[in-house]
Write a protein that holds these residues in place. Structure first.
Motif, PDB file in Angstrom:
ATOM      1  N   ALA A  30       0.952   4.077  -2.824  1.00  0.00           N
ATOM      2  CA  ALA A  30       0.607   5.451  -2.454  1.00  0.00           C
ATOM      3  C   ALA A  30       1.741   6.405  -2.831  1.00  0.00           C
ATOM      4  O   ALA A  30       1.518   7.499  -3.351  1.00  0.00           O
ATOM      5  CB  ALA A  30       0.328   5.524  -0.958  1.00  0.00           C
ATOM      6  N   ARG A  83       0.828  -1.209   0.000  1.00  0.00           N
ATOM      7  CA  ARG A  83       0.000   0.000   0.000  1.00  0.00           C
ATOM      8  C   ARG A  83       0.861   1.256   0.000  1.00  0.00           C
ATOM      9  O   ARG A  83       0.583   2.217  -0.702  1.00  0.00           O
ATOM     10  CB  ARG A  83      -0.923  -0.010   1.219  1.00  0.00           C
ATOM     11  N   HIS A  84       1.939   1.219   0.827  1.00  0.00           N
ATOM     12  CA  HIS A  84       2.840   2.367   0.878  1.00  0.00           C
ATOM     13  C   HIS A  84       3.484   2.628  -0.472  1.00  0.00           C
ATOM     14  O   HIS A  84       3.583   3.774  -0.914  1.00  0.00           O
ATOM     15  CB  HIS A  84       3.936   2.121   1.918  1.00  0.00           C
TER      16      HIS A  84
END
Lengths: 228, 112, 279
Positions: free
Chosen positions: C29, C25-26
């Protein structure tokens, strides 16, 4: 029982989603009916019954052909041939009854000088015969196209052949004309009896034949030995 | 500049350059790419930069934190760690020695 | 490829490589922020999603989940084909083929086009009779044909319900299980249209999910990955290994030889000769 019902349900769903086919099947008997409505009501009634038979046979043919790829794998997934066959046939019979109902009402309203009970009997027998007839064809011919042509031929012959000739009795919907003659022209009970016998025999024979063909096609091969 | 050779050189020193920029102050990916470009390294693609940052983070050379910047949405800010600073100083000295050798040789070519 | 599609693809590729979901997810993002800041096209800034995901995976040093090096003791024999002979007209397609596969094993059937791979599989499934030979089967069977095997006018959930009913599953359970298998192949069948509108690759996913529904002991898969994109192909093999680890017996027809190091048995049907080698 769940298995039979599930197959029946999916068969109905499939047929209902073939919109174009459905419309043709629904309208065809009406076209047959209207074609002789003006000059010869009796002929109209005979034609509508044949139209119903043709429509349901076609639906059964399409349904059977579409199932060709799927049924072998369902057979491997825990279904018996009986489940598959009974489910499909039950769905088609139900569909046939639903299809016939408005036409029965039409005749009921439109024609008052006929034996309505006998008309209902024709429709019942037609449904009983047409569904397994279409299924038999779907096993015997390679594609839907050939089956449709065959069905056209059968219905065409049925309309043209002299019903009194013995060859006409070989056609699956012969009973329809016999009983219709009784219903419309108020002839003696012999027509009714002959028609009833013919229809019942045809329905039984075709049902058994379709079942047999399905069992052969979906049989367990002897080389495969389950070990427990 | 020969594109391929530039890529090869970058591969060897990009992590050091990133650490050097971070030694000035903490920064986030896109800003780092701009700083490196401004320093004369040419444009650095995100696809090249972020894997380097992840490797530095994994080996404990930098720490990272998601934070709202002065403007705009949250960004992942990188800050050099003590170990990172130590490694950078040591490697900078090695680099000095190494490039001196290269310089000497290449200067001969230029003056000939 | 627009930015959202690219980011979505990146997310899938990271997951496939076994990257921790939080980290993935990081990464996604951060890439999104970078793309907005730089106003660059994703392909220009990061390259193709799978290449970038590979670079990320390498950087974080996560184990790229490939064939698990699991070597527990082989289970009991589940499928045993002996002396299978099959002629089509006068051409001998299979001449005395033997194949033994145990629980927790994957067997690959390879060979040139027309050498009888599909025929062998259909014989093992009992859909076709051999001229000689027999097949012993211990347990239930799941079969995934090369094509067909789905119903054009039914939606995926109805397929799951249909197969599930045969396996004695309740409808809700069958649909849930089907969707879960589909998710493992990176496909969301909820709201998908009738099978005739699905792309070739997606229809094969449906086919594969149907084969695995109801937990059959033996899975016979006939080149089920036709039309899969690269990511789905990776997912497919991971699904196979998951099945193997769950003790299933798998026979997969393939002409792609790049996966042969990841199976337990290779049966080469290249004409006239059959060789069975333990990998």
């Amino acid at each position: 029982m769940i298995k039979v019902l599930t197959v029946a349900e999916m068969t109905v769903r499939e047929i209902l989603r073939r919109r174009a086919v459905l419309v043709i099947i629904l309208m065809l008997p009406l076209a047959f009916y209207l074609s002789r409505r003006g000059d010869h009501l009796g002929q109209s009634i005979r034609f509508v019954c044949l139209g119903l038979g043709w429509a349901l046979s076609t639906a059964a043919l399409f349904s059977g052909s579409a199932a060709r790829g799927l049924e072998p794998r369902l057979r491997l997934s825990g279904y018996g041939t009986g489940h598959l066959y009974a489910g499909r046939l039950a769905a088609l019979w139900t569909l046939g009854l639903v299809l016939s109902a408005p036409y029965f009402l039409l005749i009921r309203v439109d024609a008052d000088r006929v034996e309505h009970g006998a008309i209902a009997l024709i429709m019942l027998l037609t449904v009983a015969v047409a569904a397994p007839f279409g299924l038999v064809l779907s096993v015997l011919v390679p594609r839907e196209l050939e089956g449709t042509l065959l069905l056209l031929t059968v219905v065409g012959l049925q309309m043209m052949m002299d019903p009194a000739g013995s060859a006409a009795r070989l056609l699956p919907f012969w009973f329809s004309r016999e009983i219709a003659t009784y219903a419309v022209d108020h002839t003696d009970g012999g027509y009714l009896a002959r028609g009833l016998t013919h229809g019942t025999v045809c329905a039984l024979a075709l049902t058994v034949l379709a079942m047999t063909l399905a069992s052969i096609r979906l049989r367990r091969r002897p080389h495969l030995r389950p070990v427990t | 500049m020969d594109h391929e050779r530039r890529g090869q050189w970058l591969r060897g020193v990009l992590d050091l350059c990133v650490l050097a920029v971070l030694l000035r102050r903490e920064s986030y990916g896109y800003e780092l790419a701009q700083s490196l470009d401004a320093a004369g390294l040419g444009p650095i693609r995100g696809g090249t930069l972020y894997p380097v940052l992840l490797r530095l983070q994994r080996t404990g050379m930098v720490t990272a934190q998601w934070r709202e910047g002065e403007s705009g949405p949250a960004r992942k800010y990188y800050r050099i760690t003590e170990a990172g600073g130590e490694m950078l100083r040591r490697t900078a000295a090695d680099w000095e020695t190494f490039t001196r050798g290269v310089d000497t040789l290449l200067r001969e070519v230029a003056t000939r | 490829m627009n930015t959202d599609a690219w980011l979505h693809a990146l997310d899938g590729e990271l997951r496939r490589r076994g990257i921790d979901p939080a980290l993935a997810r990081h990464v996604v993002a951060e890439a999104a922020v970078h793309l907005r800041d730089s106003r660059q096209a994703p392909l220009a800034a990061f390259g193709p999603p799978d290449a970038y995901a590979a670079a990320v995976a390498e950087s974080v040093g996560s184990p790229v989940r490939s064939a698990p090096h699991r070597r527990s003791a082989p289970g009991p024999v589940r499928l045993e084909a002996r002396g299978i002979v099959k002629r089509h007209r006068r051409r001998t397609v299979l001449s005395g083929v033997d194949l033994t596969v145990r629980a927790g094993e994957i067997a690959a059937v390879v060979g040139a086009n027309g050498c009888g791979k599909s025929t062998l599989l259909r014989i093992c499934a009992g859909l076709e009779s051999p001229d000689r030979g027999e097949v012993r089967l211990r347990g239930t069977l799941g079969f995934c044909p090369q094509d067909g095997g789905t119903s054009d006018f039914l939606v995926p959930d109805e397929h799951f319900a249909l197969v599930g009913a045969g396996r004695g599953m309740r409808r809700g359970a069958a649909v849930r299980a089907g969707r879960a298998y589909a998710a493992a192949l990176d496909w969301d069948p909820a709201g998908a249209g009738q099978a005739r509108f699905l792309s070739g690759g997606t229809r094969q996913k449906l086919n594969l999910v149907m084969a695995g529904l109801g937990d059959p002991d033996v899975l016979l898969l006939d080149e089920p990955y036709q039309g899969f994109d690269r990511g789905s192909y990776v997912d497919f093999w991971r699904q196979l290994w998951a099945w193997r680890d769950a003790g299933k017996t798998i026979v997969v027809v393939t002409h792609l030889l790049d996966q042969l190091d990841r199976v337990d048995t290779v049966l080469d049907l290249t004409p006239a000769r059959t060789t069975e080698a333990r990998a």
